[in-house]
Motif scaffolding. Structure first.
Motif, PDB file in Angstrom:
ATOM      1  N   SER A   1       0.982  -1.178   0.037  1.00 30.27           N
ATOM      2  CA  SER A   1      -0.201  -0.123  -0.025  1.00 30.27           C
ATOM      3  C   SER A   1       1.018   1.147   0.105  1.00 30.27           C
ATOM      4  O   SER A   1       0.460   2.449  -0.632  1.00 30.27           O
ATOM      5  CB  SER A   1      -0.888  -0.084   1.200  1.00 30.27           C
ATOM      6  N   GLU A   2       1.962   1.175   0.646  1.00 32.38           N
ATOM      7  CA  GLU A   2       2.930   2.381   0.692  1.00 32.38           C
ATOM      8  C   GLU A   2       3.654   2.588  -0.845  1.00 32.38           C
ATOM      9  O   GLU A   2       3.701   3.600  -1.347  1.00 32.38           O
ATOM     10  CB  GLU A   2       3.891   2.203   1.613  1.00 32.38           C
TER      11      GLU A   2
ATOM     12  N   ASN B   1       4.657  -6.812  -7.068  1.00 36.34           N
ATOM     13  CA  ASN B   1       5.670  -8.064  -6.505  1.00 36.34           C
ATOM     14  C   ASN B   1       5.406  -8.305  -5.217  1.00 36.34           C
ATOM     15  O   ASN B   1       5.409  -9.693  -4.829  1.00 36.34           O
ATOM     16  CB  ASN B   1       7.109  -7.686  -6.935  1.00 36.34           C
ATOM     17  N   ILE B   2       5.248  -7.459  -4.337  1.00 38.41           N
ATOM     18  CA  ILE B   2       4.970  -7.963  -2.885  1.00 38.41           C
ATOM     19  C   ILE B   2       3.542  -8.606  -2.764  1.00 38.41           C
ATOM     20  O   ILE B   2       3.643  -9.590  -2.122  1.00 38.41           O
ATOM     21  CB  ILE B   2       4.927  -6.449  -2.146  1.00 38.41           C
ATOM     22  N   LEU B   3       2.598  -7.925  -3.311  1.00 40.40           N
ATOM     23  CA  LEU B   3       1.335  -8.764  -3.240  1.00 40.40           C
ATOM     24  C   LEU B   3       1.513 -10.266  -3.916  1.00 40.40           C
ATOM     25  O   LEU B   3       0.907 -11.134  -3.497  1.00 40.40           O
ATOM     26  CB  LEU B   3       0.123  -7.944  -4.142  1.00 40.40           C
TER      27      LEU B   3
ATOM     28  N   GLU C   1      -7.388  -5.601  -5.680  1.00 35.76           N
ATOM     29  CA  GLU C   1      -6.134  -4.764  -5.307  1.00 35.76           C
ATOM     30  C   GLU C   1      -5.065  -4.878  -6.491  1.00 35.76           C
ATOM     31  O   GLU C   1      -4.674  -3.810  -6.954  1.00 35.76           O
ATOM     32  CB  GLU C   1      -5.469  -4.872  -4.123  1.00 35.76           C
ATOM     33  N   LEU C   2      -4.794  -6.108  -6.704  1.00 34.88           N
ATOM     34  CA  LEU C   2      -3.757  -6.431  -7.798  1.00 34.88           C
ATOM     35  C   LEU C   2      -4.544  -5.921  -9.037  1.00 34.88           C
ATOM     36  O   LEU C   2      -3.570  -5.185 -10.043  1.00 34.88           O
ATOM     37  CB  LEU C   2      -3.616  -7.896  -7.917  1.00 34.88           C
ATOM     38  N   SER C   3      -5.694  -5.773  -9.466  1.00 30.65           N
ATOM     39  CA  SER C   3      -6.454  -5.154 -10.704  1.00 30.65           C
ATOM     40  C   SER C   3      -6.057  -3.881 -10.891  1.00 30.65           C
ATOM     41  O   SER C   3      -5.691  -3.358 -11.679  1.00 30.65           O
ATOM     42  CB  SER C   3      -7.845  -5.810 -10.741  1.00 30.65           C
TER      43      SER C   3
END
Length: 314
Positions: free
Chosen positions: A10-11, A37-39, A49-51
């Motif tokens: 999120s950051e 990459n983190i997700l 969120e990825l979308s």
């Protein structure tokens, strides 16, 4: 010395949003990549969120003119969360920039199934229609890929808002002022029973038209539109009835509503041109006929009406 804390997804996303706002599109794309990459590594199932992240990165690629990468990211975004307006609009713009007009047309038309009032999509359909007529002639529609059918559950209920954010910063899908001028309209999601009831009433109206009972037909079309006011055919059918009853102003209004829903509606252009001709507004009538003939150059009824109006203007 304490180890440096790693940024969360999120950051990184917020950093991307800030960079994008300042026109630093390459940097923003890098930040969105970090968040993606983190997700992806976390194993958490958060497709929405990825979308959004893929759609945001696609916006960066589009701004930088990297249209192929934009298309790839929009496609991934849509796989994760189908029928998202922003990735559809961005992919359409990238296809358009690459002169892949058929695919751009399909994406713009798909957007209008989700929200029929988005001016950006109407404008896109009009541009692609003209480009495809020039490229493929009158048979252009036959060469189109299939247009996906958007399920009712994906049709978005837009709240009235004046948010000018270009980037998706949360789960609501805001449309930028560049993509949609002014405030987004609000309308309710239709239930399946409302859609079916509207369809049945429209069919009843059609039966009355066959019997030339235009007043009864108008009543049925009006009832139908109370259940579903996004059906362009109900407007053009009622306009035909108004024309038959010499209620030309009402016919003009209905055709105008139909064109808001379907910017290339040939029947709406033709019937509004007929009504405007009877109202002696020949200039506007001729403009509608020209629009009709841009969509269907070989439309014989339109060609005939064109000649009639031209004679009246002499």
């Amino acid at each position: 010395m304490a180890p440096k804390r790693r940024r969360s997804a999120s950051e990184w996303k917020q950093a991307g949003n800030e960079s994008f706002k300042h026109g630093q599109y390459g940097q923003a794309a890098g930040y969105y990549t970090e968040a993606i990459n983190i997700l992806a590594k976390s194993g958490l199932k958060n497709p929405e969120e990825l979308s959004i992240l893929y759609s945001n990165r696609a916006a960066c690629y589009l701004k930088n003119g990297t249209c192929t990468e934009c298309i790839k990211d929009c496609s991934v975004s849509l796989d994760l969360s189908p029928f998202g307006i922003k990735p559809l609009l961005r992919r359409a713009a990238a296809y358009e920039a690459l002169e892949r007009y058929q695919l751009a047309y399909v994406d713009y038309k798909t957007v209008l199934q989700v929200d029929c009032n988005l001016q950006a999509a109407h404008d896109g359909v009009n541009r692609m229609t003209k480009a495809l007529i020039e490229k493929d002639g009158t048979e252009w529609r036959k060469k189109l890929p299939p247009i996906p059918s958007v399920p009712l559950s994906q049709q978005t209920r837009w709240e009235l808002m004046s948010d000018n954010n270009l980037i998706d910063t949360h789960s609501k899908r805001n449309i930028s002022s560049g993509e949609q001028n002014g405030v987004l309209p609000s309308f309710k999601v239709l239930t399946e029973s409302e859609i079916q009831r509207a369809k049945a009433l429209k069919e009843e109206g059609n039966e009355w038209v066959k019997k030339k009972n235009y007043r009864k037909a108008i009543d049925k079309y009006s009832e139908s539109l109370k259940f579903n006011n996004r059906e362009s055919a109900a407007y053009t059918n009622r306009a035909l009835c108004y024309l038959s009853l010499n209620q030309h102003q009402e016919a003009v209004k209905d055709c105008t509503e139909a064109l808001k829903l379907d910017a290339g509606n040939v029947k709406a252009f033709y019937r509004r041109a007929q009504a405007l001709k009877e109202l002696k507004d020949y200039t506007s009538s001729l403009a509608d006929i020209k629009q009709l003939l841009e969509v269907e150059p070989n439309n014989t009824a339109g060609q005939k009406l064109f000649q009639e109006v031209k004679k009246l203007m002499k």
